[in-house]
Write an enzyme that holds these catalytic residues in place. Structure first.
Site, PDB file in Angstrom:
ATOM      1  N   SER A 121      26.288  39.607  19.390  1.00 18.51           N
ATOM      2  CA  SER A 121      26.955  40.444  18.395  1.00 18.51           C
ATOM      3  C   SER A 121      28.349  39.917  18.069  1.00 18.51           C
ATOM      4  O   SER A 121      29.111  39.546  18.960  1.00 18.51           O
ATOM      5  CB  SER A 121      27.074  41.857  18.964  1.00 18.51           C
ATOM      6  N   LYS A 176      26.388  42.224  14.097  1.00 15.88           N
ATOM      7  CA  LYS A 176      27.797  42.549  14.337  1.00 15.88           C
ATOM      8  C   LYS A 176      27.902  44.014  14.742  1.00 15.88           C
ATOM      9  O   LYS A 176      27.101  44.840  14.292  1.00 15.88           O
ATOM     10  CB  LYS A 176      28.525  42.296  13.009  1.00 15.88           C
ATOM     11  N   GLY A 191      38.530  43.613  16.668  1.00 12.53           N
ATOM     12  CA  GLY A 191      38.674  45.072  16.582  1.00 12.53           C
ATOM     13  C   GLY A 191      37.533  45.739  15.839  1.00 12.53           C
ATOM     14  O   GLY A 191      37.717  46.766  15.176  1.00 12.53           O
ATOM     15  N   ASN A 234      23.904  46.234  17.155  1.00 13.17           N
ATOM     16  CA  ASN A 234      24.968  46.494  18.120  1.00 13.17           C
ATOM     17  C   ASN A 234      25.763  47.706  17.612  1.00 13.17           C
ATOM     18  O   ASN A 234      26.346  47.664  16.532  1.00 13.17           O
ATOM     19  CB  ASN A 234      25.855  45.247  18.233  1.00 13.17           C
ATOM     20  N   CYS A 282      34.001  46.839  24.285  1.00 14.22           N
ATOM     21  CA  CYS A 282      34.938  46.028  23.507  1.00 14.22           C
ATOM     22  C   CYS A 282      36.358  46.194  24.029  1.00 14.22           C
ATOM     23  O   CYS A 282      36.866  47.306  24.094  1.00 14.22           O
ATOM     24  CB  CYS A 282      34.883  46.415  22.039  1.00 14.22           C
TER      25      CYS A 282
END
Ligand SMILES: Cc1cc2nc3c(=O)[nH]c(=O)nc-3n(C[C@H](O)[C@H](O)[C@H](O)COP(=O)(O)O)c2cc1C
Length: 302
Positions: free
Chosen positions: A20, A44, A71, A98, A128
């Protein structure tokens, strides 16, 4: 010779996927090769609403790797459903979305929408390091991971893969949270939190100051974590972190990964994933391996 893998209920023609955030929604790479050659495409990171991401500069090179602080910039799930999904569906590959969010409710809402789309699975990004609020808050404790996984499990009607951050003390404990929350599989690793400083300006190179480290520099950490997770849980593992070729992919599979994913390697050479599939087949020929799944977890420890 059989390279087929059933991963969390997803029938893949080979164990190779793309990470991703390093493959967009496939458009650019489709100019180089038929996306149908891949076992799956992982999109993504996609959220309920569009996200503009962090300020640039958002990427920089480091020794044997790179830092990013994108981000989670993305056009949102509605745009994806209307524009990117129909494009991806033209190829004979599996599509894994994702999914990212900043609260349990947001993940649940997003997954309700994903239920209605023609996709093959969901990879929940709990990991993340580049957004202030959000996924890291869930991703680094057993309870946090278990809570969001089970809330999503209750609504999601597709195979559920949960992606882990390596920025924790015990990766095995966090993976157990994924299994206990009812996920079908676990994927690891996301990027390691890092920082680079420009000694002339004395400022961090990334506008966000810190970012996630990926590429060959992180591979030994990822292999170690895949091994530890394989000893802790029974659900299948997707391994990633610095894979650049077939040999790297086999290393992850021996450590316990049933499928693997290529990230930063796509930036170095757009054909990395395709070459990796070919090199896995060469390895199978060389060692007379009939089914690729036979090597999963077959590392012989000293
Ligand atoms: C530019 C960039 C963007 C990324 N975006 C995402 C993302 O949206 N969601 C996610 O789960 N991981 C994201 N990642 C992490 C990768 O999917 C992968 O876990 C990580 O880079 C390790 O693999 P690699 O060393 O092969 O790159 C991103 C990585 C990079 C380099």
């Amino acid at each position: 010779m059989n390279t087929k893998v059933n991963f969390a209920g997803i029938e893949m023609k080979n164990p190779v996927t793309v990470c991703s955030g390093t493959f967009g929604y496939g458009r650019e790479f489709s100019q180089f090769f038929d996306l149908g050659k891949l076992g799956a495409v992982i999109t993504k990171g996609t959220s309920l609403k569009p996200k503009s991401g962090n300020k640039p500069p958002r990427i920089c090179e480091t020794a044997s790797g790179m830092l990013n602080s994108i981000g989670l910039q993305n056009p949102g799930v509605e745009y994806f459903a209307q524009n990117d999904l129909p494009f991806l569906r033209k190829f004979d590959t599996k599509i894994i979305v994702n999914a990212c969010g900043s609260s349990v409710d947001e993940y649940v809402e997003l997954c309700k929408i994903l239920n209605s789309l023609d996709i093959d699975g969901v990879e929940l990004n709990l990991s993340c390091p580049n957004v202030k609020e959000g996924c890291m808050a869930f991703g680094n404790t057993y309870e946090g991971v278990k809570n969001v996984t089970s809330a999503v499990r209750k609504v999601l009607e597709k195979p559920l893969i949960v992606k882990l951050t390596p920025n924790v003390t015990s990766i095995a404990e966090i993976a157990k949270g994924v299994e206990d929350g009812g996920a079908d599989a676990v994927s690891l690793i996301n990027t390691l939190l890092g920082m680079k400083i420009d000694v002339n300006t004395r400022k961090p190179v990334l506008a966000n100051n810190t970012g996630g480290l990926s590429g060959p520099a992180i591979k030994p950490i990822a292999v170690r974590m895949v091994y530890q997770v394989s000893k802790a849980v029974k659900i299948p593992i997707m391994g990633m972190g610095g894979i650049m070729n077939g040999e790297d992919a086999i290393e992850f599979m021996l450590a316990g990964a049933k499928t693997i994913s290529i990230g930063a390697g796509n930036f170095v050479d757009p054909y990395t994933s395709i070459k990796t599939i070919e090199e896995i087949e060469e390895y199978m020929k060389k060692y007379n391996i009939e089914n690729i799944v036979d090597i999963v977890g077959k590392v012989e420890m000293n």
